[in-house]
Design an enzyme around this catalytic site. Sequence first.
Site, short mmCIF file in Angstrom:
data_model
loop_
_atom_site.label_atom_id
_atom_site.label_comp_id
_atom_site.label_asym_id
_atom_site.label_seq_id
_atom_site.Cartn_x
_atom_site.Cartn_y
_atom_site.Cartn_z
N ARG A 109 28.55 66.44 58.83
CA ARG A 109 27.27 65.78 59.03
C ARG A 109 27.33 64.78 60.18
O ARG A 109 28.32 64.09 60.38
CB ARG A 109 26.84 65.03 57.76
CG ARG A 109 26.75 65.90 56.53
CD ARG A 109 25.68 66.95 56.63
NE ARG A 109 24.35 66.38 56.74
CZ ARG A 109 23.26 67.10 57.04
NH1 ARG A 109 23.36 68.39 57.26
NH2 ARG A 109 22.08 66.52 57.11
N VAL A 110 26.25 64.71 60.92
CA VAL A 110 26.15 63.71 61.98
C VAL A 110 25.19 62.59 61.60
O VAL A 110 25.00 61.65 62.35
CB VAL A 110 25.69 64.35 63.32
CG1 VAL A 110 26.74 65.34 63.81
CG2 VAL A 110 24.33 65.03 63.18
N ASP A 111 24.57 62.70 60.42
CA ASP A 111 23.73 61.62 59.92
C ASP A 111 24.46 60.94 58.77
O ASP A 111 25.66 61.09 58.61
CB ASP A 111 22.34 62.12 59.50
CG ASP A 111 22.43 63.20 58.41
OD1 ASP A 111 23.51 63.35 57.81
OD2 ASP A 111 21.42 63.87 58.16
N ASP A 112 23.75 60.21 57.98
CA ASP A 112 24.39 59.43 56.91
C ASP A 112 24.31 60.13 55.56
O ASP A 112 23.96 59.54 54.55
CB ASP A 112 23.76 58.04 56.84
CG ASP A 112 24.05 57.24 58.09
OD1 ASP A 112 23.18 56.46 58.50
OD2 ASP A 112 25.14 57.41 58.67
N VAL A 113 24.62 61.43 55.55
CA VAL A 113 24.74 62.18 54.31
C VAL A 113 26.20 62.60 54.16
O VAL A 113 26.83 63.03 55.11
CB VAL A 113 23.83 63.44 54.30
CG1 VAL A 113 24.03 64.24 53.03
CG2 VAL A 113 22.38 63.02 54.45
#
Length: 691
Positions: A569-573
């Site tokens: 993941r590149v987001d905050d998941v």
Amino acid sequence: MDLPSPAPGGPAARFGERDLVTSGHLRHVESMAQLPSGAGRISHLNAVVLGESLASEEHDLVFPSPEFSSQALLSSPEHGFWSEIAKEFYWKKGWGDGPIVEQNLDVRKGTVKIEWFKGATTNICYNALDRIIGRGDGNKIALYWEGNEPGHDAKLTYNELLEKVCQLANYLKDIGVKKGDAVVIYLPMLMELPIAMLACARIGAVHSVVFAGFSAESLAQRILDCRPKVIITCNAVRRGPKVIHLKDISDAALLECVNNGVSVGVCLTYENQSAMKKEATKWVEGRDIWWQDVTPKYPTTCAVEWVDAEDSLFLLYTSGSTGKPKGVLHTTGGYMVYTATTFKYAFDYKPSDIYWCTADCGWITGHSYVTYGPFLNGASVLVFEGAPNYPDAGRCWDIVDKYKVTLFYTAPTLVRSLMREKTEYVTRASRKSLRVLGSVGEPINPSAWRWFFNVVGDSRCPISDTWWQTETGGFMITPLPGAWPQKPGSATFPFFGVQPVIVDEKGNEIGGECSGYLCIKSSWPGAFRTLYGDHERYETTYFKPFPGYYFTGDGCSRDGDGYHWLTGRVDDVINVSGHRIGTAEVESALVSHPQCAEAAVGIYAFVTLIDGVPYSQELRQSLVLAVRSQIGAFAAPDKIHWAPGLPKTRSGKIMRRILRKIASRQLDELGDISTLADPSVVDQLIALTDS
């Protein structure tokens, strides 16, 4: 309609030669598969033929054996039209002569819209059961069920499964559940879970399955969002040596909903006698109904509710980078065609196969590849209630031998956990029935891939290392077992019609060997259509980051041979045991503790306490309990790192990239920290790493 051409790096060109270098020797490969365009000459790579050599080096090409390829559904990655594939299913009304897909993925051109087979009518339950029975497979085993305790089992034929589905469907109709109404299902892996899903689909109700490991608060969030007519649960379940009281959790969630102005009229409760008896179950008269008291009284036939291909099938809540879970909405027609087709080809499914997916139906894998995909193909499916290490670490392989499982699909988390145990737990079982192995949930690291291949599969079973998401409905990048060689840890190439692209930070497509953000440039039948009640969030999250594309939120690299390697993941998941959990959900649970001022979660949690509160082991345990009670035990942080402050930009954004480096002790890779509001915080965190 023709399938779109593959993206750069997709399957296109054949190997130019058949003699490949293997361990310094030329070996002739009789059955060759297609490789991706741009692969060119590959004689510089070690080519390993399944059944002849063990998977060893990270960049090996692992070929299907000639014997496997000669009998595979696909021995090359060529295929026809989605419209032709769709004709394999029953449609009460066809889609006519118009286009089978209408789409707009570009927010600059208006509202994002994806529609497949619009105007056609069908029913996925009818296709999964009645259609299979109609072709003469009514007496075939549809469901094998293995209980938590060895020796506790059951099975249902397709005829018997349809009868049970119809009885529940008739009951739901009798209490007022209609087409389009929501039904929340909070059940463990009993046969009643897929039965409930199919019963809802039969009458056009929209099911929302909630993983039975979620807490009362998480369950309440989902009930408050979709406002169901009924919740279906059970009194309790045994998982390993533990008893989980699901009815008590449901009661607490329903009470919280009442306090927020939402009342659910019926709580249909299955008595799971192996875990708890009726007499010990708390009861709310007028609301609670025992499943076994009512459903057997209803007819074993139920009329089908024919629905439009674009009518809602189910809601499944997945975590986002903000605290509120997202209600991913899937519709009927395209999802039906896509899950059935991906299951068939990614696992090389044959009618004689016994298929076991270890996923829970509370997640998308259980929807697409425990229930709908397999049943739409008339498969015999194994459902397992218990824990894979109970009563010991050999349980999975004992089950494989007991049912002669041929297709085994699991998560890298389970593979890695079983790797840590003695090899004897695997080798004490024959496993000779296994034909194809599968991996799902997160990228599988090459060492785990090789152990899975060499030890579990005896170096003869191809591994379908599948990449996809709750939002995609089905496999997007996946090996086809008989069609091309694999590389340990790579998801290989896109499925038919899927057009993945890798873009840079500005949204420019990158060709050839590269790394960047993984996007999809055209729709596919299994794509989700919106986030329930929040189409704006749907567009903002998935289509605005890179206009014109669906943004997956994942990073990806593509090597010189065109193989795709997912980097996470590149987001905050984050992934916790294969489950997608938003960092914000875990952080908010931690911050709810009265002595916690701030928290940031990555691999583990960094926690800042209120001024004057001392660090202590007791407080650590209390914080973990806060997450367990608000989200579920599976989301509890493995480690809590005391943080006097957190690395933030001057605008206040927490730099989780730096926290991840500190957590993994990659201290020489922190990068530029001069832009932080207070760079000295980093040194303080490093000093406290081992405290």
